[in-house]
Scaffold this active site. Structure first.
Site, PDB file in Angstrom:
ATOM      1  N   ASN A  18       0.870  -1.169  -0.057  1.00 24.18           N
ATOM      2  CA  ASN A  18      -0.007   0.124   0.009  1.00 24.18           C
ATOM      3  C   ASN A  18       0.845   1.361  -0.140  1.00 24.18           C
ATOM      4  O   ASN A  18       2.029   1.430   0.907  1.00 24.18           O
ATOM      5  CB  ASN A  18      -0.881   0.156   1.312  1.00 24.18           C
ATOM      6  CG  ASN A  18      -1.759   1.291   1.102  1.00 24.18           C
ATOM      7  OD1 ASN A  18      -1.600   2.327   1.324  1.00 24.18           O
ATOM      8  ND2 ASN A  18      -3.172   0.855   0.990  1.00 24.18           N
ATOM      9  N   THR A  41      -4.960  -0.363  -2.753  1.00 20.13           N
ATOM     10  CA  THR A  41      -5.507   0.982  -2.406  1.00 20.13           C
ATOM     11  C   THR A  41      -6.774   0.671  -1.240  1.00 20.13           C
ATOM     12  O   THR A  41      -7.519   0.101  -1.565  1.00 20.13           O
ATOM     13  CB  THR A  41      -5.619   1.885  -3.291  1.00 20.13           C
ATOM     14  OG1 THR A  41      -6.122   3.131  -2.832  1.00 20.13           O
ATOM     15  CG2 THR A  41      -6.534   1.307  -4.394  1.00 20.13           C
ATOM     16  N   GLU A  42      -6.734   1.501  -0.077  1.00 21.03           N
ATOM     17  CA  GLU A  42      -7.909   1.121   0.830  1.00 21.03           C
ATOM     18  C   GLU A  42      -9.021   1.689   0.526  1.00 21.03           C
ATOM     19  O   GLU A  42     -10.015   0.971   1.037  1.00 21.03           O
ATOM     20  CB  GLU A  42      -7.300   1.829   2.012  1.00 21.03           C
ATOM     21  CG  GLU A  42      -7.329   3.319   2.253  1.00 21.03           C
ATOM     22  CD  GLU A  42      -5.765   3.892   1.979  1.00 21.03           C
ATOM     23  OE1 GLU A  42      -5.357   4.827   2.619  1.00 21.03           O
ATOM     24  OE2 GLU A  42      -5.042   3.172   1.303  1.00 21.03           O
ATOM     25  N   ASN A  43      -9.213   2.346  -0.698  1.00 21.65           N
ATOM     26  CA  ASN A  43     -10.520   2.625  -1.011  1.00 21.65           C
ATOM     27  C   ASN A  43     -11.073   1.406  -1.957  1.00 21.65           C
ATOM     28  O   ASN A  43     -12.222   1.423  -2.539  1.00 21.65           O
ATOM     29  CB  ASN A  43     -10.793   3.877  -1.883  1.00 21.65           C
ATOM     30  CG  ASN A  43      -9.971   3.704  -3.241  1.00 21.65           C
ATOM     31  OD1 ASN A  43      -8.655   3.495  -3.176  1.00 21.65           O
ATOM     32  ND2 ASN A  43     -10.511   4.680  -4.158  1.00 21.65           N
ATOM     33  N   SER A  83     -11.324  -4.163   2.141  1.00 20.61           N
ATOM     34  CA  SER A  83     -10.067  -3.539   1.971  1.00 20.61           C
ATOM     35  C   SER A  83      -9.720  -3.295   3.343  1.00 20.61           C
ATOM     36  O   SER A  83      -8.116  -3.754   3.574  1.00 20.61           O
ATOM     37  CB  SER A  83     -10.041  -2.209   1.381  1.00 20.61           C
ATOM     38  OG  SER A  83      -8.911  -1.526   1.129  1.00 20.61           O
TER      39      SER A  83
END
Length: 206
Positions: A18, A41-43, A83
């Site tokens: 990330n 990616t955390e989204n 996520s």
């Protein structure tokens, strides 16, 4: 870009990685399918590719920093609950994040300056504590020359004792057996310069 290239050397085939906003996003533009690195990616995306040569958010997915990105072959999409389940479950191998301060106890402060209108912490706390390895990319000092590698963070902490490596525009530090250790000089930097511009005490293993 020297910092991004140095960070890329730390990534291994098969790693789930990330990248935080700011300097770390430059690493994405250096990664090719041949590296075998899976950008997260955390989204909600795994398999992030480099920024598109043209086109914006209406044409491409965006990362957590709302920057348009491409998708590598085999990329997948999911909601933020999944996520963050990956992050909190220890399934992110490396998090590469920006920093405002890192101290000699491997603490990271990277999300707010008191009295100034910066964004909130976002997913940084989860990533810093959930990733198996945390690499911080940042300039060695503030624009006024104030050191960012310090004896003790004075800004709000993002994580405690989680930083594995610091890569600045002047040096590379690792935490070896809990000790801040200078391991490399960046191109153009001198040892005297690093000693003078580092606030925290460190050992040298060049």
């Amino acid at each position: 870009m020297h910092m991004a290239r140095r960070a890329l050397q730390e990534l291994r085939r098969g790693d789930v990685v990330n990248l935080g906003i700011g300097i770390p996003t430059l690493v994405a533009d250096l990664i090719t399918p041949e590296h075998g690195v899976n950008l997260h990616t955390e989204n909600g995306m795994l398999g992030v590719g480099p920024a598109p040569e043209q086109g914006g958010a209406l044409d491409y997915p965006v990362n957590a920093g709302k920057i348009p990105v491409t998708a590598l072959p085999g990329a997948s999409y999911f909601d933020s609950a999944d996520s963050f389940g990956m992050i909190r479950g220890g399934h992110v191998d490396v998090a590469v994040m920006g920093g405002l301060q890192v101290d000699s106890q491997a603490n990271l402060a990277n999300w707010a300056v008191p009295g100034k209108p910066l964004l909130g912490v976002g997913g940084a706390m989860d990533l810093a504590s959930g990733a198996r390895r945390l690499i911080v990319l940042m300039t060695h000092t503030d624009p006024d020359g104030t050191p960012k590698v310090v004896p003790e963070c004075t800004l709000p902490l993002t994580s405690r004792g989680a930083v594995s490596m610091i890569i600045t525009d002047r040096a590379v530090f690792e935490f070896r057996d809990g000790t801040l250790t200078l391991t490399e000089l960046m191109p153009g930097a001198t040892l005297d310069e690093v000693r003078a511009s580092t606030g925290a005490a460190f050992t040298e293993a060049l």
